[in-house]
Write a protein that holds these residues in place. Structure first.
Motif, PDB file in Angstrom:
ATOM      1  N   HIS A 108      48.814  11.185  28.146  1.00  0.00           N
ATOM      2  CA  HIS A 108      49.757  11.222  27.193  1.00  0.00           C
ATOM      3  C   HIS A 108      51.139  11.245  27.605  1.00  0.00           C
ATOM      4  CE1 HIS A 108      48.554  15.525  27.208  1.00  0.00           C
ATOM      5  NE2 HIS A 108      49.647  15.563  27.773  1.00  0.00           N
ATOM      6  N   TRP A 109      51.574  11.438  28.911  1.00  0.00           N
ATOM      7  CA  TRP A 109      52.703  11.289  29.467  1.00  0.00           C
ATOM      8  C   TRP A 109      53.220   9.914  30.197  1.00  0.00           C
ATOM      9  CZ3 TRP A 109      55.845  15.434  28.925  1.00  0.00           C
ATOM     10  CH2 TRP A 109      55.756  16.707  28.588  1.00  0.00           C
ATOM     11  N   ASN A 139      48.503  14.028  17.683  1.00  0.00           N
ATOM     12  CA  ASN A 139      48.407  15.373  18.500  1.00  0.00           C
ATOM     13  C   ASN A 139      49.851  16.211  18.396  1.00  0.00           C
ATOM     14  OD1 ASN A 139      47.468  16.921  20.375  1.00  0.00           O
ATOM     15  ND2 ASN A 139      48.662  16.277  21.976  1.00  0.00           N
ATOM     16  N   TRP A 165      55.943  11.063  24.482  1.00  0.00           N
ATOM     17  CA  TRP A 165      54.350  10.991  24.745  1.00  0.00           C
ATOM     18  C   TRP A 165      53.876   9.654  23.918  1.00  0.00           C
ATOM     19  CZ3 TRP A 165      55.896  16.067  22.222  1.00  0.00           C
ATOM     20  CH2 TRP A 165      56.135  17.173  23.185  1.00  0.00           C
ATOM     21  N   PHE A 210      57.111  22.160  27.551  1.00  0.00           N
ATOM     22  CA  PHE A 210      56.677  20.946  27.462  1.00  0.00           C
ATOM     23  C   PHE A 210      57.511  19.874  26.681  1.00  0.00           C
ATOM     24  CE2 PHE A 210      52.598  23.404  27.505  1.00  0.00           C
ATOM     25  CZ  PHE A 210      52.109  22.862  28.806  1.00  0.00           C
ATOM     26  N   ARG A 250      42.507  15.974  20.507  1.00  0.00           N
ATOM     27  CA  ARG A 250      42.193  15.464  21.900  1.00  0.00           C
ATOM     28  C   ARG A 250      41.342  14.283  21.654  1.00  0.00           C
ATOM     29  NH1 ARG A 250      45.476  17.983  23.530  1.00  0.00           N
ATOM     30  NH2 ARG A 250      44.994  17.642  25.921  1.00  0.00           N
TER      31      ARG A 250
HETATM   32  C1  BEZ Z   1      48.397  18.122  25.370  1.00  0.00           C
HETATM   33  O1  BEZ Z   1      48.116  17.396  24.353  1.00  0.00           O
HETATM   34  O2  BEZ Z   1      47.885  18.657  26.092  1.00  0.00           O
HETATM   35  C2  BEZ Z   1      50.136  17.909  25.473  1.00  0.00           C
HETATM   36  C3  BEZ Z   1      50.633  17.160  24.966  1.00  0.00           C
HETATM   37  C4  BEZ Z   1      52.093  17.100  25.191  1.00  0.00           C
HETATM   38  C5  BEZ Z   1      52.776  17.867  26.000  1.00  0.00           C
HETATM   39  C6  BEZ Z   1      51.946  18.899  26.672  1.00  0.00           C
HETATM   40  C7  BEZ Z   1      50.714  19.073  26.568  1.00  0.00           C
END
Ligand code: BEZ
Length: 257
Positions: A108-109, A139, A165, A210, A250
């Protein structure tokens, strides 16, 4: 943020101490990977190496990559017997291809998703498998919306609009994989409300760890006010029985080259 900065500014100690749920949940994904003795497996975005070590315990030969030098340094110190390298999700290359590529809570990054998919394809053996989990559509929609509302109300609309993201739907991501030549054999999108470690400041800590890119250029007292507002706005839905929860959604995918 782009791939070049994934994990880059994270404090690996804070990550291990307060945000260990990221890799603890990933153990279920290792079950889905079902690593076999002798297989060559890549852990893409390995962070401090915990899941890499879980995969290695099955007898597979694992390499962990992450684009954060700090994360890789800690991973090497914790698991000196394993192979770790600083490499980006969109530009990695290995002479010897892998039986499987595993990635938990990283993609997602990666805003340049086609480049990452292409890289994964090129580094897999024929019939090799991808086993992925990352944030899917919607999310953390509640946390992100509360943060954006507060930023905008304090005059930081540009911060609120930062593309940080990529949270795709099942159809979006599986279409990209199929376009590159993968055969998708499993795809699921599901809710996972995730308990945060700090019972006082769970949401504030989460955003600082985050979502710090959203706060760039804002002075510390204003950040504190914004984070207090965000946490207060989320209390009715995200605070239950004394704990804070992040509204994670997820995406899990298995695909074959
Ligand atoms: C995650 O969904 O794991 C997540 C998404 C963005 C930042 C950190 C974690």
């Amino acid at each position: 943020m782009n791939t070049a900065t994934v994990h880059t500014n994270w404090n690996p100690h804070l990550y291990d101490d307060k945000h260990s749920f990221v890799f603890k949940y990933g153990e279920g994904l290792v079950d889905l990977l079902n690593p076999q003795a002798g297989e060559r497996i890549l852990d893409l975005g390995c962070g401090t190496g915990y899941l890499t070590s879980v995969i290695a315990a099955a007898g597979a030969t694992v390499t962990g990559i992450d684009n954060s030098l700090e994360m890789i340094t800690k991973a090497k110190a914790q698991y000196p017997e394993l192979a770790f390298k600083v490499q980006s999700a969109t530009e990695f290359y290995f002479d010897q291809h892998f039986d499987a590529i595993f990635s938990n809570a990283v993609l997602h990054w990666v805003l340049q998703k086609e480049m990452a998919i292409d890289c994964m394809y090129r580094n897999l053996k024929r019939s090799g498998r991808l086993v992925l989990e990352f944030g899917g559509k919607q999310n953390m929609a509640k946390i992100v919306t509360a943060l954006q509302n507060s930023l905008i109300s304090h005059g930081f609309a540009e911060n609120a609009a930062i593309p940080l993201w990529y949270f795709p739907s099942v159809s979006e991501y599986t279409s990209l994989l199929e376009k590159r030549g993968f055969r998708v054999t499993y795809a699921a999108h599901f809710n996972r409300d995730t308990k945060l470690a700090d019972t006082q400041n769970g949401i504030k800590d989460w955003v600082r760890m985050f979502g710090s890119s959203f706060l760039k250029g804002i002075d510390e007292p204003t950040i504190e006010t914004i984070l207090d507002e965000v946490q207060a706005a989320l209390k009715p839905t995200q605070f239950k029985n004394g704990d804070w929860y992040a509204d994670y959604k997820r995406l899990r995918i298995i695909a074959i080259k």
